[in-house]
Design a protein around this motif. Sequence first.
Motif, PDB file in Angstrom:
ATOM      1  N   LYS A  21     -18.938  30.553 -17.015  1.00 39.22           N
ATOM      2  CA  LYS A  21     -19.904  31.635 -16.863  1.00 39.22           C
ATOM      3  C   LYS A  21     -21.281  31.033 -16.658  1.00 39.22           C
ATOM      4  N   ASN A  22     -21.913  31.389 -15.554  1.00 35.53           N
ATOM      5  CA  ASN A  22     -23.249  30.913 -15.238  1.00 35.53           C
ATOM      6  C   ASN A  22     -24.076  32.086 -14.735  1.00 35.53           C
ATOM      7  N   PHE A  23     -25.364  31.849 -14.576  1.00 37.88           N
ATOM      8  CA  PHE A  23     -26.257  32.867 -14.035  1.00 37.88           C
ATOM      9  C   PHE A  23     -26.288  32.761 -12.509  1.00 37.88           C
ATOM     10  N   TYR A  24     -26.305  33.910 -11.870  1.00 36.66           N
ATOM     11  CA  TYR A  24     -26.401  33.999 -10.417  1.00 36.66           C
ATOM     12  C   TYR A  24     -27.452  35.036 -10.060  1.00 36.66           C
ATOM     13  N   ILE A  25     -28.090  34.849  -8.911  1.00 40.18           N
ATOM     14  CA  ILE A  25     -28.934  35.888  -8.338  1.00 40.18           C
ATOM     15  C   ILE A  25     -28.004  36.736  -7.486  1.00 40.18           C
ATOM     16  N   VAL A  26     -27.946  38.022  -7.815  1.00 38.98           N
ATOM     17  CA  VAL A  26     -26.996  38.937  -7.195  1.00 38.98           C
ATOM     18  C   VAL A  26     -27.764  39.996  -6.404  1.00 38.98           C
ATOM     19  N   ALA A  27     -27.284  40.270  -5.188  1.00 37.49           N
ATOM     20  CA  ALA A  27     -27.865  41.325  -4.353  1.00 37.49           C
ATOM     21  C   ALA A  27     -26.913  42.509  -4.338  1.00 37.49           C
ATOM     22  N   ASN A  28     -27.489  43.696  -4.525  1.00 35.17           N
ATOM     23  CA  ASN A  28     -26.722  44.938  -4.452  1.00 35.17           C
ATOM     24  C   ASN A  28     -27.261  45.767  -3.290  1.00 35.17           C
ATOM     25  N   VAL A  37     -23.214  40.860  -3.997  1.00 31.64           N
ATOM     26  CA  VAL A  37     -23.045  39.548  -3.383  1.00 31.64           C
ATOM     27  C   VAL A  37     -23.870  38.540  -4.167  1.00 31.64           C
ATOM     28  N   LYS A  38     -23.221  37.464  -4.598  1.00 34.43           N
ATOM     29  CA  LYS A  38     -23.959  36.378  -5.251  1.00 34.43           C
ATOM     30  C   LYS A  38     -24.675  35.622  -4.141  1.00 34.43           C
ATOM     31  N   ILE A  39     -26.008  35.678  -4.136  1.00 30.69           N
ATOM     32  CA  ILE A  39     -26.714  34.981  -3.068  1.00 30.69           C
ATOM     33  C   ILE A  39     -27.131  33.578  -3.473  1.00 30.69           C
ATOM     34  N   SER A  40     -27.324  33.343  -4.759  1.00 29.00           N
ATOM     35  CA  SER A  40     -27.771  32.024  -5.188  1.00 29.00           C
ATOM     36  C   SER A  40     -27.228  31.727  -6.577  1.00 29.00           C
ATOM     37  N   GLY A  41     -26.973  30.469  -6.805  1.00 27.48           N
ATOM     38  CA  GLY A  41     -26.441  30.054  -8.097  1.00 27.48           C
ATOM     39  C   GLY A  41     -25.269  29.121  -7.880  1.00 27.48           C
ATOM     40  N   PRO A  42     -24.710  28.615  -8.885  1.00 30.14           N
ATOM     41  CA  PRO A  42     -24.887  28.938 -10.301  1.00 30.14           C
ATOM     42  C   PRO A  42     -26.103  28.245 -10.914  1.00 30.14           C
ATOM     43  N   TYR A  43     -26.664  28.901 -11.918  1.00 27.44           N
ATOM     44  CA  TYR A  43     -27.759  28.359 -12.724  1.00 27.44           C
ATOM     45  C   TYR A  43     -27.267  28.284 -14.164  1.00 27.44           C
ATOM     46  N   LEU A  44     -27.643  27.244 -14.864  1.00 27.16           N
ATOM     47  CA  LEU A  44     -27.219  27.088 -16.255  1.00 27.16           C
ATOM     48  C   LEU A  44     -27.986  28.006 -17.192  1.00 27.16           C
ATOM     49  N   THR A  45     -29.234  28.365 -16.810  1.00 24.75           N
ATOM     50  CA  THR A  45     -30.047  29.234 -17.659  1.00 24.75           C
ATOM     51  C   THR A  45     -30.634  30.377 -16.837  1.00 24.75           C
ATOM     52  N   LYS A  46     -30.946  31.455 -17.518  1.00 26.59           N
ATOM     53  CA  LYS A  46     -31.579  32.600 -16.854  1.00 26.59           C
ATOM     54  C   LYS A  46     -32.968  32.209 -16.348  1.00 26.59           C
ATOM     55  N   GLN A  47     -33.661  31.361 -17.097  1.00 22.59           N
ATOM     56  CA  GLN A  47     -35.000  30.919 -16.693  1.00 22.59           C
ATOM     57  C   GLN A  47     -34.948  30.160 -15.366  1.00 22.59           C
ATOM     58  N   TYR A  72     -32.157  43.150  -6.286  1.00 21.69           N
ATOM     59  CA  TYR A  72     -31.799  41.826  -6.786  1.00 21.69           C
ATOM     60  C   TYR A  72     -31.840  41.801  -8.306  1.00 21.69           C
ATOM     61  N   THR A  73     -30.818  41.215  -8.892  1.00 26.73           N
ATOM     62  CA  THR A  73     -30.753  41.054 -10.332  1.00 26.73           C
ATOM     63  C   THR A  73     -30.263  39.640 -10.647  1.00 26.73           C
ATOM     64  N   ILE A  74     -30.458  39.259 -11.887  1.00 28.46           N
ATOM     65  CA  ILE A  74     -29.911  37.993 -12.376  1.00 28.46           C
ATOM     66  C   ILE A  74     -28.812  38.366 -13.358  1.00 28.46           C
ATOM     67  N   SER A  75     -27.601  37.909 -13.069  1.00 24.38           N
ATOM     68  CA  SER A  75     -26.453  38.276 -13.880  1.00 24.38           C
ATOM     69  C   SER A  75     -25.684  37.049 -14.308  1.00 24.38           C
ATOM     70  N   LYS A  76     -25.108  37.133 -15.495  1.00 23.22           N
ATOM     71  CA  LYS A  76     -24.222  36.062 -15.963  1.00 23.22           C
ATOM     72  C   LYS A  76     -22.809  36.454 -15.539  1.00 23.22           C
ATOM     73  N   VAL A  77     -22.235  35.632 -14.683  1.00 26.23           N
ATOM     74  CA  VAL A  77     -20.967  35.955 -14.048  1.00 26.23           C
ATOM     75  C   VAL A  77     -19.989  34.812 -14.263  1.00 26.23           C
ATOM     76  N   GLU A  78     -18.728  35.154 -14.428  1.00 23.67           N
ATOM     77  CA  GLU A  78     -17.703  34.116 -14.513  1.00 23.67           C
ATOM     78  C   GLU A  78     -17.243  33.798 -13.103  1.00 23.67           C
ATOM     79  N   SER A  79     -17.583  32.611 -12.634  1.00 24.58           N
ATOM     80  CA  SER A  79     -17.228  32.190 -11.279  1.00 24.58           C
ATOM     81  C   SER A  79     -17.484  30.704 -11.141  1.00 24.58           C
ATOM     82  N   ARG A  80     -16.711  30.070 -10.316  1.00 22.38           N
ATOM     83  CA  ARG A  80     -16.918  28.658 -10.009  1.00 22.38           C
ATOM     84  C   ARG A  80     -17.361  28.495  -8.558  1.00 22.38           C
TER      85      ARG A  80
END
Length: 92
Positions: A21-28, A37-47, A72-80
Amino acid sequence: MAGEPRDICQIADGLSKVNAKNFYIVANAPNEPSLQVKISGPYLTKQAAQADLAAAIDEALDIDPSASKYCYTISKVESRKPGVIQHMAAQA
């Protein structure tokens, strides 16, 4: 026991579970909120995702001018899988 060699499959299995589970920038899409759609990531932290948010939106606009209408939102998503921007950069 400490220092004892472990089976390589155990090590690989343990690594595959780390940071699932990491943080992603998600577009709706505004007209279809369930389309994400996950446009960017994964990020280890929300910051870290917040620090990259403006640049990720700019890159999304370069790819698709209609991206200015997305939410655009920042979400913690389970994905590799990487976000769209990282995927495209890897293909270049």
